[in-house]
Design an enzyme around this catalytic site. Structure first.
Site, short mmCIF file in Angstrom:
data_model
loop_
_atom_site.label_atom_id
_atom_site.label_comp_id
_atom_site.label_asym_id
_atom_site.label_seq_id
_atom_site.Cartn_x
_atom_site.Cartn_y
_atom_site.Cartn_z
N TRP A 99 0.84 -1.21 0.00
CA TRP A 99 0.00 0.00 0.00
C TRP A 99 0.86 1.24 0.00
O TRP A 99 0.55 2.23 -0.68
CB TRP A 99 -0.99 -0.03 1.16
CG TRP A 99 -1.90 -1.21 1.05
CD1 TRP A 99 -1.96 -2.31 1.86
CD2 TRP A 99 -2.86 -1.46 0.00
NE1 TRP A 99 -2.88 -3.20 1.40
CE2 TRP A 99 -3.45 -2.71 0.26
CE3 TRP A 99 -3.27 -0.74 -1.13
CZ2 TRP A 99 -4.44 -3.27 -0.57
CZ3 TRP A 99 -4.25 -1.28 -1.95
CH2 TRP A 99 -4.81 -2.53 -1.66
N ASP A 166 -1.75 6.80 6.34
CA ASP A 166 -2.79 5.87 5.90
C ASP A 166 -3.08 4.97 7.10
O ASP A 166 -2.25 4.15 7.48
CB ASP A 166 -2.26 5.06 4.70
CG ASP A 166 -3.23 3.97 4.24
OD1 ASP A 166 -4.26 3.75 4.91
OD2 ASP A 166 -2.95 3.33 3.20
N LYS A 190 -12.68 -1.50 7.29
CA LYS A 190 -12.14 -2.45 8.26
C LYS A 190 -12.79 -2.16 9.62
O LYS A 190 -13.79 -2.77 9.96
CB LYS A 190 -10.61 -2.38 8.34
CG LYS A 190 -9.94 -3.03 7.10
CD LYS A 190 -9.38 -2.00 6.21
CE LYS A 190 -8.35 -2.45 5.22
NZ LYS A 190 -8.69 -3.44 4.23
N1 PMP Z 1 -4.17 1.15 2.48
C1 PMP Z 1 -4.24 0.07 3.25
C2 PMP Z 1 -3.36 -0.03 4.46
C3 PMP Z 1 -5.14 -0.96 2.93
O1 PMP Z 1 -5.21 -2.05 3.69
C4 PMP Z 1 -5.96 -0.83 1.78
C5 PMP Z 1 -6.97 -1.87 1.38
N2 PMP Z 1 -6.92 -3.06 1.95
C6 PMP Z 1 -5.83 0.31 1.01
C7 PMP Z 1 -4.94 1.29 1.39
C8 PMP Z 1 -6.65 0.51 -0.23
O2 PMP Z 1 -7.93 0.86 0.15
P1 PMP Z 1 -9.13 1.01 -0.87
O3 PMP Z 1 -9.48 -0.34 -1.35
O4 PMP Z 1 -10.19 1.64 -0.01
O5 PMP Z 1 -8.69 1.91 -1.96
#
Ligand code: PMP
Length: 358
Positions: A99, A166, A190
């Site tokens: 991520w 994030d 989550k």
């Molecule tokens: N950052 C983290 C730490 C994540 O776990 C996730 C999705 N699992 C995301 C970003 C991406 O999120 P989204 O699917 O809402 O774009």
């Protein structure tokens, strides 16, 4: 049979939040219309979004110079909105896995990006420490909890620049000092609610500093000015968020849930460390409270992974398959997962050991 949902996201939510949202889907506040049939500008919905924001402010103790926004596009949209709004010359990113890398990739479209530290050398099994952060960064981006690799920044670190975090997968799981961050964001799916809404907590003074033009919809100032109503917000997800936050408050808030989270995680990590069949690839001090990856230990690496997954399925468990980049298994132990689910998993690991240990 009781179901135990260890999914990494979307993931388990408080039953009461789902029940209340189901009722509002049929009839909101007794008005005879569904939550999803009325104007987002109606009083009935305005109350919902206002309460979601005020609950978040209360639960995270957000100072008054920050704004709470509810947006679409997921955390992934933030990967580009952040540099669009904040990156003039140079931004720093701590690379702790998938991520963080995705966020970094987008930022490179807007300016210079420095990878100030990385845990890639050991397959992201640790959190880089004692980092030398350049002081001329527009901001430093961190991913506080790495959903895939199961590592977590456990404390709010004092960096010498604005920090953008994030917190998709650890928001509301532990106390954070919001004032140590210039911005906190994440997909809600989550600990906070369903997929479809993104939370942004932003300190207003960091905005309006870049020289580029920002499309209206991508500009945080638009959403601040319009109270997250510049366009139609995701009304149903926001409703579920409000119900989830009410539930968390009723339990005693972030400190209370943190105690439970620590207990749940300790139960599982202790079993992984004790059980000769399993091991956890993550550096002990960086182990996540929310996402717990584990694999067959060296002596048992020839066992078929599907065997244990099947074994747990028979006991009502789901979502335990590990991410392909780590392999093995991953138990996500989000706020709404009961301790009984972790106990059931620990029991399953012990029963599995009894059958397969050499
Ligand atoms: N950052 C983290 C730490 C994540 O776990 C996730 C999705 N699992 C995301 C970003 C991406 O999120 P989204 O699917 O809402 O774009």
């Amino acid at each position: 049979m009781k179901k135990h949902n260890f999914s990494a996201g979307p993931s388990v939510l408080p039953r009461v939040a789902i029940e209340n949202a189901s009722a509002a889907l049929l009839d909101l506040n007794g008005i005879g219309l569904s939550l999803i049939e009325i104007s987002h500008r109606s009083n009935d919905f305005q109350q919902v979004i206002d309460e979601a924001s005020s609950l978040l402010v209360e639960l995270l103790d957000i100072p008054s110079n920050y704004k709470v926004l509810w947006l679409g596009g997921g955390a992934s949209m933030q990967f580009c909105m952040i540099p669009f709004n904040l990156l003039e010359k140079k931004a720093g990113y701590i690379n702790t896995g998938v991520w963080a890398k995705k966020a970094m990739k987008e930022a490179k479209l807007f300016g210079e990006v420095v990878e100030v530290a990385s845990s890639e050398d050991k397959n992201n099994t640790y959190i880089p420490k004692n980092i030398d952060v350049p002081t001329d960064l527009d901001y430093l981006h961190i991913t506080t909890n790495n959903t895939i690799f199961g590592t977590e920044f456990k404390t709010d670190i004092d960096y010498p620049v604005n920090v953008v975090a994030d917190m998709s997968s650890d928001i509301l799981s532990r106390k954070v000092d919001v004032s140590k961050y210039a911005m906190i964001y994440g997909g809600a799916q989550k600990n906070m609610g369903p997929a479809g809404v993104t939370f942004v907590i932003v300190r207003e003074d960091i905005l309006g500093k870049v020289s580029r033009q920002i499309p209206t919809m991508m500009d945080y100032r638009t959403h601040i000015k319009e109270g997250s109503m510049f366009n139609t917000p995701p009304v149903f997800p926001i409703y579920v968020v409000r119900e989830t936050l009410k539930w968390l408050k009723s339990l005693g808030g972030v400190e209370a849930i943190n105690k439970m989270n620590v207990e749940k995680a300790a139960l599982l990590y202790d079993e992984i460390d004790r059980n000769p069949l399993f091991s956890c690839p993550v550096n002990v001090e960086d182990r996540s409270l929310m996402n717990i990856p584990f694999v067959y230990s060296e002596a048992y690496k020839d066992l078929d992974g599907a065997l244990f997954i099947e074994f747990t399925k028979e006991r009502g468990m789901s979502g335990l398959k590990g991410h392909r980049l780590v392999g093995g298994f991953r138990a996500s132990t989000y706020n709404a997962l009961g301790k009984d689910s972790v106990e059931a998993l620990v029991q399953a690991m012990q029963d599995f050991e009894a059958i397969h240990s050499k």
